[in-house]
Design a protein around this motif. Structure first.
Motif, PDB file in Angstrom:
ATOM      1  N   TRP A  41     -10.280  10.197  -7.381  1.00 15.53           N
ATOM      2  CA  TRP A  41     -10.351   9.417  -6.289  1.00 15.53           C
ATOM      3  C   TRP A  41     -10.173   7.799  -6.363  1.00 15.53           C
ATOM      4  O   TRP A  41      -9.495   7.163  -5.989  1.00 15.53           O
ATOM      5  CB  TRP A  41     -11.724   9.304  -5.383  1.00 15.53           C
ATOM      6  CG  TRP A  41     -11.796  10.461  -4.892  1.00 15.53           C
ATOM      7  CD1 TRP A  41     -13.278  11.370  -4.916  1.00 15.53           C
ATOM      8  CD2 TRP A  41     -11.328  10.998  -3.448  1.00 15.53           C
ATOM      9  NE1 TRP A  41     -12.908  12.444  -4.061  1.00 15.53           N
ATOM     10  CE2 TRP A  41     -11.838  12.265  -3.065  1.00 15.53           C
ATOM     11  CE3 TRP A  41     -10.232  10.546  -2.755  1.00 15.53           C
ATOM     12  CZ2 TRP A  41     -11.520  13.150  -2.083  1.00 15.53           C
ATOM     13  CZ3 TRP A  41      -9.775  11.411  -1.998  1.00 15.53           C
ATOM     14  CH2 TRP A  41     -10.498  12.392  -1.409  1.00 15.53           C
ATOM     15  N   LEU A  45      -7.246   5.609  -4.360  1.00 13.22           N
ATOM     16  CA  LEU A  45      -7.876   4.654  -3.624  1.00 13.22           C
ATOM     17  C   LEU A  45      -7.862   3.338  -3.820  1.00 13.22           C
ATOM     18  O   LEU A  45      -7.909   3.150  -5.262  1.00 13.22           O
ATOM     19  CB  LEU A  45      -9.227   4.972  -3.086  1.00 13.22           C
ATOM     20  CG  LEU A  45      -9.303   6.268  -2.463  1.00 13.22           C
ATOM     21  CD1 LEU A  45     -11.218   6.742  -2.392  1.00 13.22           C
ATOM     22  CD2 LEU A  45      -8.739   6.522  -0.962  1.00 13.22           C
ATOM     23  N   GLU A  49     -11.301   0.666  -0.598  1.00 10.76           N
ATOM     24  CA  GLU A  49     -11.375   1.682  -0.156  1.00 10.76           C
ATOM     25  C   GLU A  49     -12.587   2.744  -0.562  1.00 10.76           C
ATOM     26  O   GLU A  49     -13.002   3.410  -0.030  1.00 10.76           O
ATOM     27  CB  GLU A  49     -10.139   2.698   0.147  1.00 10.76           C
ATOM     28  CG  GLU A  49      -9.098   2.245   0.955  1.00 10.76           C
ATOM     29  CD  GLU A  49      -7.747   2.671   0.727  1.00 10.76           C
ATOM     30  OE1 GLU A  49      -6.721   2.597   1.682  1.00 10.76           O
ATOM     31  OE2 GLU A  49      -7.080   3.177  -0.559  1.00 10.76           O
ATOM     32  N   TYR A  50     -12.250   2.840  -1.984  1.00  7.20           N
ATOM     33  CA  TYR A  50     -13.287   3.648  -2.846  1.00  7.20           C
ATOM     34  C   TYR A  50     -14.664   3.045  -2.754  1.00  7.20           C
ATOM     35  O   TYR A  50     -15.521   3.992  -2.328  1.00  7.20           O
ATOM     36  CB  TYR A  50     -12.919   3.477  -4.171  1.00  7.20           C
ATOM     37  CG  TYR A  50     -13.795   4.095  -5.187  1.00  7.20           C
ATOM     38  CD1 TYR A  50     -13.545   5.401  -5.582  1.00  7.20           C
ATOM     39  CD2 TYR A  50     -14.963   3.969  -5.897  1.00  7.20           C
ATOM     40  CE1 TYR A  50     -14.362   6.384  -6.254  1.00  7.20           C
ATOM     41  CE2 TYR A  50     -15.911   4.499  -6.410  1.00  7.20           C
ATOM     42  CZ  TYR A  50     -15.375   5.836  -6.949  1.00  7.20           C
ATOM     43  OH  TYR A  50     -16.214   6.613  -7.506  1.00  7.20           O
ATOM     44  N   ARG A  54     -16.215   6.495  -0.865  1.00 12.25           N
ATOM     45  CA  ARG A  54     -16.775   7.294  -1.891  1.00 12.25           C
ATOM     46  C   ARG A  54     -18.235   6.738  -2.215  1.00 12.25           C
ATOM     47  O   ARG A  54     -19.110   7.491  -2.729  1.00 12.25           O
ATOM     48  CB  ARG A  54     -15.944   7.405  -3.231  1.00 12.25           C
ATOM     49  CG  ARG A  54     -14.645   7.773  -2.942  1.00 12.25           C
ATOM     50  CD  ARG A  54     -14.484   9.125  -2.183  1.00 12.25           C
ATOM     51  NE  ARG A  54     -15.148  10.171  -2.799  1.00 12.25           N
ATOM     52  CZ  ARG A  54     -15.568  11.277  -2.004  1.00 12.25           C
ATOM     53  NH1 ARG A  54     -15.005  11.372  -0.810  1.00 12.25           N
ATOM     54  NH2 ARG A  54     -16.341  12.344  -2.585  1.00 12.25           N
ATOM     55  N   ALA A  79      -8.238   8.387   2.824  1.00  6.92           N
ATOM     56  CA  ALA A  79      -8.408   9.331   1.566  1.00  6.92           C
ATOM     57  C   ALA A  79      -7.334  10.655   1.788  1.00  6.92           C
ATOM     58  O   ALA A  79      -6.926  10.780   0.653  1.00  6.92           O
ATOM     59  CB  ALA A  79      -9.685   9.664   1.234  1.00  6.92           C
ATOM     60  N   GLY A 130     -15.348  11.840   2.979  1.00  4.95           N
ATOM     61  CA  GLY A 130     -15.409  10.304   2.621  1.00  4.95           C
ATOM     62  C   GLY A 130     -16.234   9.634   3.867  1.00  4.95           C
ATOM     63  O   GLY A 130     -16.050  10.157   4.911  1.00  4.95           O
TER      64      GLY A 130
END
Length: 163
Positions: A41, A45, A49-50, A54, A79, A130
């Motif tokens: 991930w 990403l 975004e992560y 996440r 994602a 996500g």
């Protein structure tokens, strides 16, 4: 004094949204059609975004360019590309995050968190797990009464193709 209170409240809200809600999902990531390791991930990403998708983070209010989108189209998971929301169900809530009164059927899944001291309904991508945001019961009463308060960074927008 009001500015100080607002600053403290917003700071607390943003910090408190960066909790452990995703830990149970990370352990159960094999329950989703799209399943990757955290390292995978991180490779696909952006760091922002992560942090949201996440780690159940929250972007700053009024920071998403998706707030202003009104053209017909579909909002998809940043994602995995899963279809989540349609523009026709989007409304201006004034909260600073893209808001919708309903999701595309089967596009999202729900959980709960108590990071702020009370239970909130958390919204996840049904395909990859996500974190997207939360659902509240203060949406438009003339439709569903729901407000899906979604982090813009967790989505991409695909305009409707003209025929």
């Amino acid at each position: 004094m009001n500015r100080l209170f607002l600053l403290v409240f917003l700071s607390f809200s943003l910090i408190s949204c960066n909790g452990n809600a995703q830990k149970s999902e990370k352990k159960n990531s094999e329950n989703y059609e799209v399943s990757k390791t955290e390292e995978e991930w991180k490779e696909i990403l952006t760091p922002q975004e992560y942090a949201v998708l996440r780690e159940a983070g929250t972007e700053r209010p009024f920071s998403s360019e998706l707030n202003d989108i009104k053209e017909p189209g579909t909002f998809v998971c940043a994602a995995c590309g899963n279809e989540l929301y349609r523009t026709k169900h989007k409304f201006m809530s004034g909260t600073g995050w893209p808001s919708f009164d309903r999701a595309i059927e089967g596009g999202v899944a729900y959980g709960s968190d108590t990071k702020l001291g009370y239970q909130r309904d958390e919204v996840h991508c049904a395909r990859c797990g996500g974190h997207l945001g939360h659902v509240f019961n203060d949406g438009p009463q003339e439709t569903t009464g729901k407000r899906h308060c979604i982090n813009g960074i967790a989505m991409d927008f695909e305009p409707e193709e003209e025929k």
